[in-house]
Every structure is written in structure tokens, then in C-alpha cells.
Design an enzyme around this catalytic site. Structure first.
Site, PDB file in Angstrom:
ATOM      1  N   CYS A   1       0.868  -1.172   0.000  1.00 48.99           N
ATOM      2  CA  CYS A   1       0.000   0.000   0.000  1.00 48.99           C
ATOM      3  C   CYS A   1       0.908   1.226   0.000  1.00 48.99           C
ATOM      4  O   CYS A   1       2.125   1.094   0.104  1.00 48.99           O
ATOM      5  CB  CYS A   1      -0.983   0.001   1.162  1.00 48.99           C
TER       6      CYS A   1
ATOM      7  N   CYS B   1      -2.057   1.162  -4.209  1.00 52.89           N
ATOM      8  CA  CYS B   1      -0.803   1.818  -4.611  1.00 52.89           C
ATOM      9  C   CYS B   1      -0.791   2.169  -6.088  1.00 52.89           C
ATOM     10  O   CYS B   1       0.150   2.778  -6.573  1.00 52.89           O
ATOM     11  CB  CYS B   1       0.411   0.975  -4.240  1.00 52.89           C
TER      12      CYS B   1
ATOM     13  N   CYS C   1       3.374   0.009  -8.331  1.00 50.43           N
ATOM     14  CA  CYS C   1       3.874  -1.358  -8.180  1.00 50.43           C
ATOM     15  C   CYS C   1       4.457  -1.860  -9.489  1.00 50.43           C
ATOM     16  O   CYS C   1       3.780  -1.863 -10.509  1.00 50.43           O
ATOM     17  CB  CYS C   1       2.748  -2.302  -7.755  1.00 50.43           C
TER      18      CYS C   1
END
Length: 139
Positions: free
Chosen positions: A11, A85, A89
């Protein structure tokens, strides 16, 4: 090389939901799963509401610290679970990616409790898929 599956929870701040998810997975799966958590913009500390709500169920995350997400952490994980996120990522072929839409940021203990419980249910489902309990053997 190990047969143990590896899970990375990601996150933004690595201060709430990813910390709770990692703690649940460690608590429920024990050594059957390798667990990591990280954030694309790690906070200074774990959210106190997350620490308190996890303590209510007997899991201490007070010593945890937010960690920076690295490409290596994703590369060595079998399953990468994102929690808001977005595009931060890195994506590698052959990895399994899941997105759990949960956000306790800025919320008090009362609002975080149901999120904690939802994370537990999601983690239990994940365990049943990647690391089901081994049948007990009788001698």
C-alpha cells in the site's frame, strides 16, 4: 529453493492495511508462507489505529516499521497484493497480482475494526488457495 509461497502486501504508506494483512498472514499461516509488506511512499510509523485494532485480536504490530517497496521485493514474491498503490507497483511476468480495495488511512479505531476483520477474511481465502493446512498424520 523453497516450496513455500511468498506474498507481498503493498500500500502507499505501508502503515495500515498492508501491515495488518502481513500480520494476519503470519499469524494464520505460520511458517507455511513467506510474508513481506512495503509501500511506494512509506510513512514514518505504523498507524496507531492499526496497532490498536490488531492488539485487540492478540497480534502485536507495534514494533513494525514501514518499508520502501523495491522491484526486488516484487520479483521474489509469488503473489503481490496491492491495496491502493496504483501504478507504483512494478509488474513482472509470471507473478500473480491481486488488488484489495481497503483504506483505513486517517480513520479511528471504530472505522478500522471492520477493515481489520475484512482483511482477515481475505487472508484466510488466500491461505486456502496458496498454503492449505497440511493433513495431520496419525502414527
Amino acid at each position: 529453493m523453497t516450496d513455500k509461497p511468498s506474498v507481498l502486501f503493498v500500500c502507499v504508506h505501508n502503515a495500515g492495511r498492508s501491515q495488518m494483512a502481513a500480520a494476519w498472514l503470519t499469524h494464520l499461516a505460520g511458517d507455511r508462507v513467506e510474508v513481506r509488506s512495503a509501500g511506494s511512499g512509506p510513512g514514518d510509523r505504523v498507524n496507531p489505529a492499526a496497532v490498536e485494532t490488531m492488539a485487540e485480536v492478540g497480534i502485536d504490530i507495534s514494533a513494525e516499521t514501514p518499508k520502501l517497496l523495491t522491484a526486488d521485493a516484487v520479483r521474489v514474491s509469488d503473489v503481490c497484493i496491492t491495496m491502493g498503490c496504483g501504478d507504483a507497483c512494478p509488474v513482472f511476468p509470471g507473478k500473480r497480482y491481486l488488488d484489495w480495495k481497503l483504506d483505513p488511512a486517517g480513520q479511528g479505531v471504530e472505522a478500522v475494526r471492520p477493515i481489520r476483520d475484512e482483511i482477515r477474511v481475505l487472508v484466510e481465502g488466500l491461505i486456502s488457495e496458496i498454503a492449505p493446512a497440511r493433513p495431520e498424520t496419525t502414527a
